[in-house]
Design a protein around this motif. Structure first.
Motif, PDB file in Angstrom:
ATOM      1  N   UNK A  94      -7.084  11.408  -2.759  1.00  0.00           N
ATOM      2  CA  UNK A  94      -7.204  10.385  -3.788  1.00  0.00           C
ATOM      3  C   UNK A  94      -6.463   9.096  -3.523  1.00  0.00           C
ATOM      4  N   UNK A  95      -5.419   9.325  -3.214  1.00  0.00           N
ATOM      5  CA  UNK A  95      -4.397   8.004  -3.098  1.00  0.00           C
ATOM      6  C   UNK A  95      -4.711   7.219  -1.739  1.00  0.00           C
ATOM      7  N   UNK A  96      -5.278   8.032  -0.711  1.00  0.00           N
ATOM      8  CA  UNK A  96      -5.657   7.333   0.460  1.00  0.00           C
ATOM      9  C   UNK A  96      -6.925   6.411   0.101  1.00  0.00           C
ATOM     10  N   UNK A  97      -7.987   7.081  -0.447  1.00  0.00           N
ATOM     11  CA  UNK A  97      -9.142   6.176  -0.899  1.00  0.00           C
ATOM     12  C   UNK A  97      -8.526   4.967  -1.732  1.00  0.00           C
ATOM     13  N   UNK A  98      -7.671   5.113  -2.686  1.00  0.00           N
ATOM     14  CA  UNK A  98      -7.322   3.992  -3.325  1.00  0.00           C
ATOM     15  C   UNK A  98      -6.681   3.086  -2.625  1.00  0.00           C
ATOM     16  N   UNK A  99      -5.661   3.307  -1.793  1.00  0.00           N
ATOM     17  CA  UNK A  99      -5.044   2.184  -0.936  1.00  0.00           C
ATOM     18  C   UNK A  99      -6.114   1.334  -0.092  1.00  0.00           C
ATOM     19  N   UNK A 100      -6.688   2.224   0.551  1.00  0.00           N
ATOM     20  CA  UNK A 100      -7.611   1.536   1.819  1.00  0.00           C
ATOM     21  C   UNK A 100      -8.787   0.852   0.924  1.00  0.00           C
ATOM     22  N   UNK A 101      -9.304   1.420  -0.439  1.00  0.00           N
ATOM     23  CA  UNK A 101     -10.174   0.513  -1.149  1.00  0.00           C
ATOM     24  C   UNK A 101      -9.546  -0.530  -1.598  1.00  0.00           C
ATOM     25  N   UNK A 102      -8.331  -0.812  -2.002  1.00  0.00           N
ATOM     26  CA  UNK A 102      -7.394  -1.794  -2.572  1.00  0.00           C
ATOM     27  C   UNK A 102      -7.202  -2.854  -1.143  1.00  0.00           C
ATOM     28  N   UNK A 103      -6.969  -2.326  -0.180  1.00  0.00           N
ATOM     29  CA  UNK A 103      -6.695  -2.993   0.891  1.00  0.00           C
ATOM     30  C   UNK A 103      -8.061  -3.767   1.221  1.00  0.00           C
ATOM     31  N   UNK A 104      -9.226  -3.539   1.328  1.00  0.00           N
ATOM     32  CA  UNK A 104     -10.366  -3.940   1.515  1.00  0.00           C
ATOM     33  C   UNK A 104     -10.722  -5.151   0.470  1.00  0.00           C
ATOM     34  N   UNK A 105     -10.567  -4.491  -0.837  1.00  0.00           N
ATOM     35  CA  UNK A 105     -10.876  -5.434  -1.985  1.00  0.00           C
ATOM     36  C   UNK A 105      -9.958  -6.935  -1.939  1.00  0.00           C
TER      37      UNK A 105
END
Length: 258
Positions: free
Chosen positions: A217-228
Protein backbone atom coordinates in the motif's frame (compact mmCIF):
# COMPACT_ATOMS: atom_id res chain seq x y z
CA UNK A 1 -10.32 -2.17 18.84
CA UNK A 2 -6.95 -3.91 18.45
CA UNK A 3 -4.26 -3.75 21.06
CA UNK A 4 -2.11 -1.54 18.78
CA UNK A 5 -4.68 1.25 18.42
CA UNK A 6 -4.11 4.71 19.81
CA UNK A 7 -5.55 4.89 23.33
CA UNK A 8 -8.28 7.55 23.41
CA UNK A 9 -8.64 9.16 26.81
CA UNK A 10 -7.60 12.05 29.06
CA UNK A 11 -3.90 11.27 28.66
CA UNK A 12 -4.16 11.65 24.87
CA UNK A 13 -5.60 15.14 25.38
CA UNK A 14 -2.76 16.02 27.75
CA UNK A 15 -0.13 14.82 25.26
CA UNK A 16 -1.72 16.75 22.39
CA UNK A 17 -1.87 19.97 24.42
CA UNK A 18 1.76 19.52 25.45
CA UNK A 19 2.87 19.00 21.85
CA UNK A 20 1.00 22.09 20.69
CA UNK A 21 2.52 24.14 23.51
CA UNK A 22 6.04 22.98 22.63
CA UNK A 23 5.54 23.85 18.97
CA UNK A 24 4.06 27.28 19.74
CA UNK A 25 6.80 28.18 22.24
CA UNK A 26 9.61 27.09 19.90
CA UNK A 27 8.15 29.07 17.00
CA UNK A 28 7.63 32.15 19.17
CA UNK A 29 10.95 32.16 21.03
CA UNK A 30 12.88 31.12 17.95
CA UNK A 31 11.34 34.05 16.06
CA UNK A 32 10.15 31.67 13.34
CA UNK A 33 6.74 33.31 13.25
CA UNK A 34 3.74 33.88 15.52
CA UNK A 35 3.30 31.08 18.04
CA UNK A 36 -0.47 31.36 17.74
CA UNK A 37 -0.19 30.00 14.19
CA UNK A 38 0.72 26.60 15.65
CA UNK A 39 -2.19 26.76 18.09
CA UNK A 40 -4.66 27.81 15.40
CA UNK A 41 -3.46 25.06 13.06
CA UNK A 42 -3.81 22.44 15.80
CA UNK A 43 -7.29 23.59 16.81
CA UNK A 44 -8.39 23.59 13.19
CA UNK A 45 -7.00 20.09 12.69
CA UNK A 46 -8.92 18.76 15.69
CA UNK A 47 -12.15 20.48 14.67
CA UNK A 48 -11.90 19.51 11.01
CA UNK A 49 -10.96 15.89 11.62
CA UNK A 50 -13.69 15.62 14.24
CA UNK A 51 -16.25 16.88 11.74
CA UNK A 52 -14.90 14.64 8.97
CA UNK A 53 -14.92 11.60 11.26
CA UNK A 54 -18.58 12.27 11.99
CA UNK A 55 -19.56 12.91 8.37
CA UNK A 56 -17.42 10.17 6.84
CA UNK A 57 -19.64 7.42 8.22
CA UNK A 58 -22.46 8.77 6.03
CA UNK A 59 -20.30 9.50 3.01
CA UNK A 60 -18.84 5.99 2.88
CA UNK A 61 -22.29 4.48 2.49
CA UNK A 62 -22.82 6.02 -0.94
CA UNK A 63 -20.69 6.17 -4.08
CA UNK A 64 -22.35 9.46 -5.04
CA UNK A 65 -21.57 11.08 -1.70
CA UNK A 66 -18.01 9.78 -1.99
CA UNK A 67 -17.60 11.39 -5.39
CA UNK A 68 -18.94 14.70 -4.11
CA UNK A 69 -16.62 14.56 -1.12
CA UNK A 70 -13.61 14.00 -3.38
CA UNK A 71 -14.67 16.99 -5.48
CA UNK A 72 -14.98 19.04 -2.30
CA UNK A 73 -11.44 18.04 -1.28
CA UNK A 74 -10.20 19.05 -4.71
CA UNK A 75 -11.95 22.42 -4.53
CA UNK A 76 -10.55 23.17 -1.08
CA UNK A 77 -7.07 22.19 -2.29
CA UNK A 78 -7.30 24.58 -5.25
CA UNK A 79 -8.45 27.50 -3.10
CA UNK A 80 -5.84 26.77 -0.43
CA UNK A 81 -3.04 26.64 -3.00
CA UNK A 82 -4.26 29.83 -4.68
CA UNK A 83 -4.26 31.65 -1.35
CA UNK A 84 -0.80 30.36 -0.52
CA UNK A 85 0.59 31.51 -3.87
CA UNK A 86 -1.34 34.78 -3.78
CA UNK A 87 -2.94 34.65 -7.23
CA UNK A 88 -5.93 36.85 -8.07
CA UNK A 89 -9.35 35.13 -8.10
CA UNK A 90 -9.46 34.90 -11.89
CA UNK A 91 -6.37 32.67 -11.83
CA UNK A 92 -7.66 30.09 -9.35
CA UNK A 93 -8.84 27.96 -12.27
CA UNK A 94 -5.23 27.63 -13.48
CA UNK A 95 -4.14 26.50 -10.02
CA UNK A 96 -6.96 23.93 -10.11
CA UNK A 97 -5.82 22.84 -13.57
CA UNK A 98 -2.27 22.27 -12.33
CA UNK A 99 -3.47 20.20 -9.38
CA UNK A 100 -5.85 18.31 -11.65
CA UNK A 101 -3.01 17.53 -14.05
CA UNK A 102 -1.42 15.58 -11.23
CA UNK A 103 -4.50 14.06 -9.63
CA UNK A 104 -6.63 12.91 -12.55
CA UNK A 105 -4.11 10.61 -14.34
CA UNK A 106 -3.00 8.94 -11.11
CA UNK A 107 -6.51 8.26 -9.80
CA UNK A 108 -7.67 7.13 -13.23
CA UNK A 109 -4.84 4.60 -13.43
CA UNK A 110 -5.01 3.38 -9.84
CA UNK A 111 -8.79 3.09 -9.68
CA UNK A 112 -9.50 2.27 -13.32
CA UNK A 113 -7.20 -0.77 -13.36
CA UNK A 114 -8.71 -2.19 -10.18
CA UNK A 115 -5.41 -2.05 -8.29
CA UNK A 116 -7.30 -0.10 -5.66
CA UNK A 117 -10.91 -1.27 -5.11
CA UNK A 118 -13.50 1.17 -6.41
CA UNK A 119 -15.09 1.36 -2.99
CA UNK A 120 -15.63 4.47 -0.85
CA UNK A 121 -13.47 3.16 1.99
CA UNK A 122 -10.51 2.93 -0.43
CA UNK A 123 -11.25 5.86 -2.75
CA UNK A 124 -11.47 8.59 -0.09
CA UNK A 125 -8.04 8.07 1.55
CA UNK A 126 -6.20 7.48 -1.73
CA UNK A 127 -7.80 10.53 -3.34
CA UNK A 128 -7.08 12.65 -0.28
CA UNK A 129 -3.40 11.71 -0.22
CA UNK A 130 -2.90 12.34 -3.94
CA UNK A 131 -4.82 15.64 -3.92
CA UNK A 132 -2.89 16.83 -0.88
CA UNK A 133 0.46 16.02 -2.46
CA UNK A 134 -0.44 17.69 -5.76
CA UNK A 135 -1.68 20.76 -3.87
CA UNK A 136 1.58 21.15 -1.95
CA UNK A 137 3.72 20.62 -5.05
CA UNK A 138 1.67 23.14 -7.04
CA UNK A 139 1.99 25.78 -4.32
CA UNK A 140 5.73 25.32 -3.94
CA UNK A 141 6.48 25.16 -7.66
CA UNK A 142 4.36 28.20 -8.49
CA UNK A 143 5.83 30.33 -5.73
CA UNK A 144 9.39 29.35 -6.64
CA UNK A 145 8.78 30.04 -10.32
CA UNK A 146 7.23 33.46 -9.69
CA UNK A 147 9.98 34.42 -7.25
CA UNK A 148 12.69 33.47 -9.75
CA UNK A 149 11.09 35.50 -12.52
CA UNK A 150 10.89 38.55 -10.28
CA UNK A 151 14.42 38.25 -8.89
CA UNK A 152 16.07 37.41 -12.22
CA UNK A 153 14.11 39.73 -14.46
CA UNK A 154 17.35 41.08 -15.93
CA UNK A 155 18.38 37.60 -17.08
CA UNK A 156 14.96 37.17 -18.65
CA UNK A 157 15.41 40.42 -20.58
CA UNK A 158 18.86 39.25 -21.69
CA UNK A 159 17.37 36.00 -23.02
CA UNK A 160 14.82 38.02 -25.00
CA UNK A 161 17.64 40.14 -26.42
CA UNK A 162 19.30 36.93 -27.62
CA UNK A 163 16.17 36.00 -29.55
CA UNK A 164 14.42 33.65 -27.12
CA UNK A 165 10.60 33.61 -27.34
CA UNK A 166 8.95 34.96 -24.17
CA UNK A 167 7.72 31.58 -22.95
CA UNK A 168 11.05 29.86 -23.60
CA UNK A 169 12.94 32.65 -21.86
CA UNK A 170 10.68 32.42 -18.81
CA UNK A 171 11.10 28.64 -18.67
CA UNK A 172 14.89 28.95 -18.74
CA UNK A 173 14.69 31.11 -15.63
CA UNK A 174 11.98 29.47 -13.53
CA UNK A 175 12.01 25.77 -14.43
CA UNK A 176 15.11 24.63 -12.45
CA UNK A 177 13.97 26.34 -9.25
CA UNK A 178 10.37 25.13 -9.54
CA UNK A 179 11.62 21.59 -10.00
CA UNK A 180 12.92 21.70 -6.43
CA UNK A 181 9.32 21.32 -5.29
CA UNK A 182 9.76 17.60 -6.01
CA UNK A 183 12.61 17.20 -3.51
CA UNK A 184 10.40 16.24 -0.51
CA UNK A 185 8.57 13.56 -2.51
CA UNK A 186 11.81 12.22 -3.97
CA UNK A 187 13.53 12.09 -0.58
CA UNK A 188 10.56 10.40 1.08
CA UNK A 189 10.40 7.77 -1.67
CA UNK A 190 14.14 7.12 -1.60
CA UNK A 191 14.34 6.71 2.17
CA UNK A 192 11.04 4.97 2.94
CA UNK A 193 11.60 2.11 5.37
CA UNK A 194 15.10 3.34 6.19
CA UNK A 195 14.43 6.75 7.72
CA UNK A 196 10.69 6.76 8.28
CA UNK A 197 7.55 4.66 8.04
CA UNK A 198 4.98 6.95 6.38
CA UNK A 199 1.34 7.31 7.34
CA UNK A 200 -0.19 4.85 4.89
CA UNK A 201 2.09 2.05 6.12
CA UNK A 202 1.40 2.75 9.78
CA UNK A 203 -2.32 3.19 9.17
CA UNK A 204 -2.69 -0.13 7.38
CA UNK A 205 -0.70 -1.86 10.12
CA UNK A 206 -2.90 -0.34 12.82
CA UNK A 207 -5.89 -1.52 10.84
CA UNK A 208 -4.76 -5.10 11.34
CA UNK A 209 -3.18 -5.86 7.94
CA UNK A 210 0.09 -7.72 7.53
CA UNK A 211 3.40 -5.86 7.09
CA UNK A 212 3.53 -7.05 3.47
CA UNK A 213 0.10 -5.59 2.73
CA UNK A 214 1.10 -2.37 4.46
CA UNK A 215 4.31 -2.21 2.41
CA UNK A 216 2.49 -2.73 -0.89
CA UNK A 217 0.00 0.00 0.00
CA UNK A 218 2.75 2.43 0.92
CA UNK A 219 4.71 1.78 -2.28
CA UNK A 220 1.60 2.44 -4.36
CA UNK A 221 0.93 5.66 -2.46
CA UNK A 222 4.51 6.95 -2.71
CA UNK A 223 4.93 6.25 -6.41
CA UNK A 224 1.47 7.60 -7.14
CA UNK A 225 2.31 10.76 -5.21
CA UNK A 226 5.58 11.16 -7.08
CA UNK A 227 3.79 10.90 -10.44
CA UNK A 228 1.03 13.28 -9.37
CA UNK A 229 3.44 15.89 -8.04
CA UNK A 230 5.65 15.69 -11.12
CA UNK A 231 2.66 16.35 -13.39
CA UNK A 232 1.41 19.15 -11.15
CA UNK A 233 4.81 20.87 -11.04
CA UNK A 234 5.20 20.63 -14.82
CA UNK A 235 1.75 22.15 -15.39
CA UNK A 236 2.35 24.92 -12.84
CA UNK A 237 5.67 25.91 -14.43
CA UNK A 238 4.13 25.99 -17.89
CA UNK A 239 1.25 28.16 -16.68
CA UNK A 240 3.65 30.59 -15.01
CA UNK A 241 5.85 30.80 -18.12
CA UNK A 242 2.78 31.45 -20.27
CA UNK A 243 1.66 34.30 -18.00
CA UNK A 244 -1.48 32.49 -16.83
CA UNK A 245 -0.26 32.59 -13.23
CA UNK A 246 1.20 35.91 -12.18
CA UNK A 247 0.70 36.02 -8.43
CA UNK A 248 0.47 39.53 -7.05
CA UNK A 249 2.72 40.94 -9.73
CA UNK A 250 1.23 43.69 -11.86
CA UNK A 251 0.39 42.22 -15.30
CA UNK A 252 2.49 44.83 -17.08
CA UNK A 253 5.56 43.68 -15.16
CA UNK A 254 5.07 39.95 -15.65
CA UNK A 255 7.96 38.69 -17.81
CA UNK A 256 5.85 36.51 -20.09
CA UNK A 257 3.46 39.28 -21.04
CA UNK A 258 4.14 41.83 -23.77
Amino acid sequence: MTNVSIVVGPMLAVVLVALVAVGAVVVRLGELGPGRAVVIAAVRAVAQLGAVSFVITVILRSAWWTGLFVLLMFGVAAVTSALRVGVPPRQVSWIAAAIGAGVVPVLALVLGTGVTPLKPIAVVPIAGIVIGGAMTATSQATRRALDELRLRHGEYEAALALGFPRRAAALEICRPSAGQALIPALDQTRTVGLVTLPGAYVGVLLGGASPVQAGVTQVLVLIGLLAAEANAVLAAVQFVAAGMLTGNAHPSRHPSRP
